[in-house]
Design a protein around this motif. Structure first.
Motif, PDB file in Angstrom:
ATOM      1  N   CYS A  59     -17.958 -20.641   8.729  1.00 54.79           N
ATOM      2  CA  CYS A  59     -17.720 -21.745   7.797  1.00 54.79           C
ATOM      3  C   CYS A  59     -18.294 -23.068   8.308  1.00 54.79           C
ATOM      4  O   CYS A  59     -18.723 -23.903   7.525  1.00 54.79           O
ATOM      5  CB  CYS A  59     -16.230 -21.928   7.554  1.00 54.79           C
ATOM      6  SG  CYS A  59     -15.406 -20.432   7.006  1.00 54.79           S
ATOM      7  N   HIS A  60     -18.286 -23.261   9.626  1.00 57.28           N
ATOM      8  CA  HIS A  60     -18.692 -24.559  10.167  1.00 57.28           C
ATOM      9  C   HIS A  60     -20.132 -24.574  10.647  1.00 57.28           C
ATOM     10  O   HIS A  60     -20.624 -25.621  11.067  1.00 57.28           O
ATOM     11  CB  HIS A  60     -17.758 -24.969  11.310  1.00 57.28           C
ATOM     12  CG  HIS A  60     -16.335 -25.188  10.863  1.00 57.28           C
ATOM     13  ND1 HIS A  60     -15.965 -26.274  10.114  1.00 57.28           N
ATOM     14  CD2 HIS A  60     -15.216 -24.467  11.033  1.00 57.28           C
ATOM     15  CE1 HIS A  60     -14.659 -26.210   9.857  1.00 57.28           C
ATOM     16  NE2 HIS A  60     -14.182 -25.122  10.393  1.00 57.28           N
ATOM     17  N   GLY A  61     -20.813 -23.435  10.622  1.00 59.80           N
ATOM     18  CA  GLY A  61     -22.204 -23.399  11.057  1.00 59.80           C
ATOM     19  C   GLY A  61     -22.318 -23.460  12.567  1.00 59.80           C
ATOM     20  O   GLY A  61     -21.332 -23.339  13.294  1.00 59.80           O
ATOM     21  N   ARG A  62     -23.555 -23.650  13.034  1.00 64.01           N
ATOM     22  CA  ARG A  62     -23.804 -23.672  14.468  1.00 64.01           C
ATOM     23  C   ARG A  62     -23.434 -25.031  15.042  1.00 64.01           C
ATOM     24  O   ARG A  62     -24.292 -25.856  15.366  1.00 64.01           O
ATOM     25  CB  ARG A  62     -25.275 -23.346  14.757  1.00 64.01           C
ATOM     26  CG  ARG A  62     -25.636 -21.898  14.486  1.00 64.01           C
ATOM     27  CD  ARG A  62     -24.846 -20.904  15.323  1.00 64.01           C
ATOM     28  NE  ARG A  62     -25.059 -21.059  16.749  1.00 64.01           N
ATOM     29  CZ  ARG A  62     -25.974 -20.381  17.444  1.00 64.01           C
ATOM     30  NH1 ARG A  62     -26.755 -19.518  16.852  1.00 64.01           N
ATOM     31  NH2 ARG A  62     -26.090 -20.553  18.741  1.00 64.01           N
ATOM     32  N   ILE A  63     -22.116 -25.248  15.174  1.00 64.18           N
ATOM     33  CA  ILE A  63     -21.617 -26.511  15.712  1.00 64.18           C
ATOM     34  C   ILE A  63     -22.205 -26.754  17.101  1.00 64.18           C
ATOM     35  O   ILE A  63     -22.448 -27.893  17.505  1.00 64.18           O
ATOM     36  CB  ILE A  63     -20.076 -26.469  15.782  1.00 64.18           C
ATOM     37  CG1 ILE A  63     -19.474 -26.402  14.373  1.00 64.18           C
ATOM     38  CG2 ILE A  63     -19.508 -27.646  16.554  1.00 64.18           C
ATOM     39  CD1 ILE A  63     -19.375 -27.703  13.644  1.00 64.18           C
ATOM     40  N   ASP A  64     -22.461 -25.657  17.839  1.00 61.68           N
ATOM     41  CA  ASP A  64     -22.964 -25.812  19.206  1.00 61.68           C
ATOM     42  C   ASP A  64     -24.390 -26.345  19.237  1.00 61.68           C
ATOM     43  O   ASP A  64     -24.913 -26.630  20.307  1.00 61.68           O
ATOM     44  CB  ASP A  64     -22.887 -24.474  19.954  1.00 61.68           C
ATOM     45  CG  ASP A  64     -23.768 -23.418  19.314  1.00 61.68           C
ATOM     46  OD1 ASP A  64     -23.899 -23.426  18.080  1.00 61.68           O
ATOM     47  OD2 ASP A  64     -24.335 -22.594  20.049  1.00 61.68           O
ATOM     48  N   GLN A  65     -25.020 -26.451  18.064  1.00 58.25           N
ATOM     49  CA  GLN A  65     -26.375 -27.019  18.026  1.00 58.25           C
ATOM     50  C   GLN A  65     -26.393 -28.377  17.338  1.00 58.25           C
ATOM     51  O   GLN A  65     -27.460 -28.921  17.069  1.00 58.25           O
ATOM     52  CB  GLN A  65     -27.319 -26.053  17.297  1.00 58.25           C
ATOM     53  CG  GLN A  65     -27.527 -24.755  18.058  1.00 58.25           C
ATOM     54  CD  GLN A  65     -28.269 -23.719  17.254  1.00 58.25           C
ATOM     55  OE1 GLN A  65     -28.572 -23.921  16.079  1.00 58.25           O
ATOM     56  NE2 GLN A  65     -28.580 -22.594  17.878  1.00 58.25           N
ATOM     57  N   MET A  66     -25.207 -28.907  17.016  1.00 54.22           N
ATOM     58  CA  MET A  66     -25.158 -30.171  16.288  1.00 54.22           C
ATOM     59  C   MET A  66     -24.801 -31.314  17.237  1.00 54.22           C
ATOM     60  O   MET A  66     -23.740 -31.295  17.851  1.00 54.22           O
ATOM     61  CB  MET A  66     -24.094 -30.110  15.192  1.00 54.22           C
ATOM     62  CG  MET A  66     -24.375 -29.101  14.107  1.00 54.22           C
ATOM     63  SD  MET A  66     -23.047 -29.142  12.888  1.00 54.22           S
ATOM     64  CE  MET A  66     -23.378 -27.641  11.976  1.00 54.22           C
ATOM     65  N   THR A  67     -25.681 -32.288  17.338  1.00 54.77           N
ATOM     66  CA  THR A  67     -25.348 -33.484  18.088  1.00 54.77           C
ATOM     67  C   THR A  67     -24.365 -34.321  17.272  1.00 54.77           C
ATOM     68  O   THR A  67     -23.402 -34.871  17.805  1.00 54.77           O
ATOM     69  CB  THR A  67     -26.618 -34.300  18.391  1.00 54.77           C
ATOM     70  OG1 THR A  67     -27.571 -33.409  18.974  1.00 54.77           O
ATOM     71  CG2 THR A  67     -26.340 -35.422  19.345  1.00 54.77           C
ATOM     72  N   ILE A  68     -24.640 -34.411  15.969  1.00 58.47           N
ATOM     73  CA  ILE A  68     -23.701 -35.049  15.041  1.00 58.47           C
ATOM     74  C   ILE A  68     -23.230 -33.944  14.098  1.00 58.47           C
ATOM     75  O   ILE A  68     -24.049 -33.274  13.479  1.00 58.47           O
ATOM     76  CB  ILE A  68     -24.381 -36.165  14.231  1.00 58.47           C
ATOM     77  CG1 ILE A  68     -25.013 -37.200  15.162  1.00 58.47           C
ATOM     78  CG2 ILE A  68     -23.386 -36.808  13.286  1.00 58.47           C
ATOM     79  CD1 ILE A  68     -25.878 -38.201  14.443  1.00 58.47           C
ATOM     80  N   VAL A  69     -21.937 -33.760  14.007  1.00 60.81           N
ATOM     81  CA  VAL A  69     -21.418 -32.654  13.189  1.00 60.81           C
ATOM     82  C   VAL A  69     -21.665 -32.933  11.713  1.00 60.81           C
ATOM     83  O   VAL A  69     -21.465 -34.038  11.240  1.00 60.81           O
ATOM     84  CB  VAL A  69     -19.923 -32.449  13.453  1.00 60.81           C
ATOM     85  CG1 VAL A  69     -19.321 -31.513  12.419  1.00 60.81           C
ATOM     86  CG2 VAL A  69     -19.717 -31.866  14.830  1.00 60.81           C
ATOM     87  N   GLU A  70     -22.142 -31.903  11.016  1.00 64.97           N
ATOM     88  CA  GLU A  70     -22.351 -32.036   9.585  1.00 64.97           C
ATOM     89  C   GLU A  70     -21.758 -30.834   8.873  1.00 64.97           C
ATOM     90  O   GLU A  70     -21.479 -29.807   9.494  1.00 64.97           O
ATOM     91  CB  GLU A  70     -23.842 -32.119   9.274  1.00 64.97           C
ATOM     92  CG  GLU A  70     -24.594 -30.853   9.668  1.00 64.97           C
ATOM     93  CD  GLU A  70     -26.086 -30.955   9.436  1.00 64.97           C
ATOM     94  OE1 GLU A  70     -26.689 -31.882   9.991  1.00 64.97           O
ATOM     95  OE2 GLU A  70     -26.616 -30.104   8.709  1.00 64.97           O
ATOM     96  N   MET A  71     -21.555 -30.970   7.569  1.00 67.77           N
ATOM     97  CA  MET A  71     -21.063 -29.840   6.780  1.00 67.77           C
ATOM     98  C   MET A  71     -22.190 -28.846   6.606  1.00 67.77           C
ATOM     99  O   MET A  71     -23.286 -29.197   6.186  1.00 67.77           O
ATOM    100  CB  MET A  71     -20.557 -30.322   5.418  1.00 67.77           C
ATOM    101  CG  MET A  71     -19.129 -30.798   5.458  1.00 67.77           C
ATOM    102  SD  MET A  71     -18.557 -31.327   3.841  1.00 67.77           S
ATOM    103  CE  MET A  71     -18.305 -29.758   3.030  1.00 67.77           C
TER     104      MET A  71
END
Lengths: 212, 217
Positions: free
Chosen positions: B142-154
């Motif tokens: 549901c949250h996507g690849r959070i581990d690749q996000m510098t700024i969290v996005e939907m």
């Protein structure tokens, strides 16, 4: 000729509109559109939301620091205990026996089992491994970055630490020790015992044969 | 008596008949594309008061999601951690970084850090993380690849249609329960190889509700 120009102009307008509106999934700092605002944001609070009522109180004049910080969630008043939160089992919640000394066994409420050890391993790898590393050596990934820790985490396999009673590890996780902060708020008591069991398991696994 | 309508108006019915369907289809297409939560919600990434990078902490350092979001298995919400959780490490590392000033101040004074909420369901939908984790739906589903996000996005629209897609056919989104926080789990390869119905660790079948009161109370 005039007609082609008109068609071109319309196509250009539509194209510009599309380019301005962007595509699905484009990144934006603008919050999502809520078509039915009053249903999406009803007169109730979600966890961790702001309650503006509590922001109106001036912090300098507040009777209680709880009154001014604007949180919808209220802290219980000092001295109150919620139902089921008395935690009067000293063995389970403080790791101490009737004599006030740290236990060197599991509290009566917890039974040793393979599930408990698996749980301990999983929880250790979540909460302890970033600093103490997977083997307890104190070389965790958090200590390797950003200039390193000013005080290195303990090596859990030190003979000195290995000699500590089981309750010592529960006590340190619960209350912290030295530069280590308490983890009681992050980890429930049962899981803290499971982690203590796993710490002991790591120590036994890494004890040289002659020292056993 | 001159004609009331000039001769060119004779073309209007024809033009409406020919162009009308296109205009209508265009309007429907416009609403379908731009009114969809895939357009209005996906990609929302607010600027946070503290420039916390999930890519650094969850990605490069490989910290488990539950180190900070530790309520996710016990409560409906995966709570934003208090400043004390940050200070577990940041009392010892990067202790005078100006980017962490707000965290240090919050820890000292108890003032709230005004984090901006990214994933917000409407108040008439009651989502609970617990059954989803227990069923083996991973964070990244549901949250996507959070581990690749510098700024969290939907990453996903979190719309009702999107929820129901999975509630009607959960199998492709299930994984072993001990893999829920594994961001690298790939539904296309790992997911294909995994059959929830044959997992001995699962005590009961996954049976997500499809009736209204499953989510609307």
């Amino acid at each position: 000729m005039a007609r082609t120009n008109q068609i071109q102009a319309i196509a250009l307008c539509l194209g510009t509109l599309g380019a301005l509106a962007g595509c699905q999934g484009n990144r934006s700092e603008l919050p999502p559109v809520h078509l039915i605002n009053q249903m999406d944001f009803q007169q109730r609070f979600d966890a961790q939301e702001v309650n503006e009522f509590f922001q109106t109180v001036d912090c300098a004049k507040a009777h209680n620091p709880n009154q001014c910080e604007g949180r919808a969630a209220r802290l219980p008043l000092a001295g109150t205990v919620a139902v089921g939160q008395l935690h009067d089992d000293d063995e389970l919640y403080r790791g101490r026996g009737p004599d006030g000394r740290l236990l060197d066994r599991l509290p009566a409420a917890i039974k040793l089992s393979t599930e408990l050890m698996a749980r301990g391993e999983e929880r250790y790898n979540i909460y302890c491994q970033p600093c103490h590393d997977y083997t307890g050596g104190g070389q965790g990934v958090a200590t390797q970055r950003g200039g390193g820790f000013s005080v290195a985490p303990k090596n859990l396999n030190d003979p000195q630490i290995r000699a500590m009673p089981l309750g010592h590890f529960f006590d340190v996780i619960t209350n912290g020790k030295g530069t280590m902060m308490p983890y009681a708020a992050q980890i429930p008591a049962q899981d803290r015992w499971a982690i203590s069991v796993w710490v002991r398991t790591l120590q036994v696994a890494r004890t040289p044969e002659e020292a056993k | 008596m001159p004609a009331i309508f000039p001769r060119w108006t004779n073309n209007i019915p024809l033009a409406v008949a020919v162009l009308g369907p296109f205009a209508l289809a265009g309007l429907v297409g416009f609403v379908w594309y731009y009114f969809s939560p895939k357009y209005t919600d996906v990609g929302y990434r607010p600027i946070q008061p503290v420039p916390f990078s999930h890519k650094l902490h969850a990605g490069d350092m490989g910290m488990d999601c539950r180190y900070c979001h530790n309520t996710v298995e016990r409560a409906a919400v995966a709570a934003v951690p208090p400043a004390a959780t940050c200070m577990n490490c940041h009392s010892l590392v990067k202790t005078d970084s100006p980017r962490l000033k707000l965290v240090r101040d919050s820890f000292e004074t108890g003032e709230t850090i005004p984090w901006v909420r990214v994933h917000q369901l409407p108040d008439f939908a009651f989502f609970d993380h617990r059954p989803h984790l227990a069923a083996g739906v991973g964070c990244s589903s549901c949250h996507g690849r959070i581990d690749q996000m510098t700024i969290v996005e939907m990453d996903q629209p979190l719309s009702m249609g999107w929820c129901l897609e999975c509630h009607r056919n959960p199998e492709p989104n299930l994984r072993p329960v001990d893999q829920i926080t594994n961001m690298a789990w790939d539904p296309a390869t790992d997911g294909k190889a995994y059959d929830a119905a044959k997992d001995p660790k699962r005590k009961r079948d996954v049976n997500p509700p499809e009736h209204c009161s499953g989510c609307h109370r």
